[in-house]
Design a protein around this motif. Sequence first.
Motif, mmCIF file in Angstrom:
data_model
loop_
_atom_site.group_PDB
_atom_site.id
_atom_site.type_symbol
_atom_site.label_atom_id
_atom_site.label_comp_id
_atom_site.label_asym_id
_atom_site.label_seq_id
_atom_site.Cartn_x
_atom_site.Cartn_y
_atom_site.Cartn_z
ATOM 1 N N PRO A 7 0.834 -1.210 0.000
ATOM 2 C CA PRO A 7 0.000 0.000 0.000
ATOM 3 C C PRO A 7 0.869 1.261 0.000
ATOM 4 C CG PRO A 7 -0.780 -1.577 1.645
ATOM 5 C CD PRO A 7 0.542 -2.086 1.131
ATOM 6 N N ILE A 8 0.449 2.253 -0.738
ATOM 7 C CA ILE A 8 1.209 3.495 -0.870
ATOM 8 C C ILE A 8 1.467 4.142 0.482
ATOM 9 C CG2 ILE A 8 -0.827 4.931 -1.323
ATOM 10 C CD1 ILE A 8 2.639 5.389 -2.929
ATOM 11 N N GLU A 9 0.519 4.019 1.395
ATOM 12 C CA GLU A 9 0.685 4.624 2.717
ATOM 13 C C GLU A 9 1.882 4.019 3.448
ATOM 14 O OE1 GLU A 9 -2.198 3.186 1.671
ATOM 15 O OE2 GLU A 9 -3.372 4.993 1.255
ATOM 16 N N ALA A 11 4.484 2.550 1.994
ATOM 17 C CA ALA A 11 5.683 2.975 1.267
ATOM 18 C C ALA A 11 6.068 4.401 1.657
ATOM 19 C CB ALA A 11 5.455 2.874 -0.237
ATOM 20 N N GLN A 12 5.083 5.259 1.788
ATOM 21 C CA GLN A 12 5.357 6.642 2.182
ATOM 22 C C GLN A 12 5.889 6.718 3.607
ATOM 23 O OE1 GLN A 12 1.480 8.253 1.304
ATOM 24 N NE2 GLN A 12 2.150 9.008 -0.711
ATOM 25 N N LEU A 13 5.322 5.911 4.501
ATOM 26 C CA LEU A 13 5.825 5.877 5.873
ATOM 27 C C LEU A 13 7.272 5.394 5.910
ATOM 28 C CD1 LEU A 13 2.798 4.495 7.935
ATOM 29 C CD2 LEU A 13 3.903 6.724 8.201
ATOM 30 N N GLN A 14 7.578 4.342 5.145
ATOM 31 C CA GLN A 14 8.960 3.835 5.111
ATOM 32 C C GLN A 14 9.899 4.893 4.557
ATOM 33 O OE1 GLN A 14 10.372 0.608 6.142
ATOM 34 N NE2 GLN A 14 12.042 2.098 6.049
ATOM 35 N N GLU A 59 5.466 4.641 14.224
ATOM 36 C CA GLU A 59 4.252 4.767 13.411
ATOM 37 C C GLU A 59 4.245 3.733 12.293
ATOM 38 O OE1 GLU A 59 1.885 8.060 10.668
ATOM 39 O OE2 GLU A 59 3.633 8.703 11.819
ATOM 40 N N LEU A 60 5.372 3.563 11.639
ATOM 41 C CA LEU A 60 5.489 2.558 10.582
ATOM 42 C C LEU A 60 5.259 1.159 11.140
ATOM 43 C CD1 LEU A 60 6.172 1.577 7.721
ATOM 44 C CD2 LEU A 60 8.589 1.633 8.408
ATOM 45 N N ARG A 84 11.650 -1.594 -1.671
ATOM 46 C CA ARG A 84 11.537 -1.252 -3.106
ATOM 47 C C ARG A 84 10.458 -0.200 -3.309
ATOM 48 N NH1 ARG A 84 12.037 -6.839 -3.657
ATOM 49 N NH2 ARG A 84 9.779 -7.063 -3.933
ATOM 50 N N ALA A 85 9.320 -0.392 -2.663
ATOM 51 C CA ALA A 85 8.206 0.559 -2.820
ATOM 52 C C ALA A 85 8.562 1.921 -2.274
ATOM 53 C CB ALA A 85 6.954 -0.004 -2.135
ATOM 54 N N SER A 86 9.303 1.959 -1.151
ATOM 55 C CA SER A 86 9.643 3.257 -0.549
ATOM 56 C C SER A 86 10.600 4.053 -1.423
ATOM 57 C CB SER A 86 10.241 3.062 0.848
ATOM 58 O OG SER A 86 11.556 2.545 0.778
ATOM 59 N N ARG A 87 11.406 3.382 -2.219
ATOM 60 C CA ARG A 87 12.321 4.098 -3.121
ATOM 61 C C ARG A 87 11.577 4.650 -4.343
ATOM 62 N NH1 ARG A 87 15.766 -0.261 -1.469
ATOM 63 N NH2 ARG A 87 15.171 -1.472 -3.290
#
Length: 89
Positions: A7-9, A11-14, A59-60, A84-87
């Motif tokens: 989920p994008i959320e 990935a954004q948190l990471q 939080e993550l 990978r998603a966070s990058r």
Amino acid sequence: MADLEIPIELAQLQARVNAAFDAVAEHHRSVGVPVLEWPEEEMVRSAELMAAATAAADELRAAVEASGLVAEHGSYEFQAALMRASRAV
């Protein structure tokens, strides 16, 4: 096997956690003297940055646990996909 969909959320948190810990490391590099020689204001700034990074990591961690993805896919596969998603965000 298809890539695990993160989920994008998450990935954004990471990405936020990564940036927060990078800020701590950059601050430590930028001071230019050993930690034991830091002036008080640098110690305070370091503590503030570390507190922010720790809060972001907490939080993550809570969001990951709530997602159930680790239990479903395993820790290694999930962590690799999350990085990978966070990058990509």
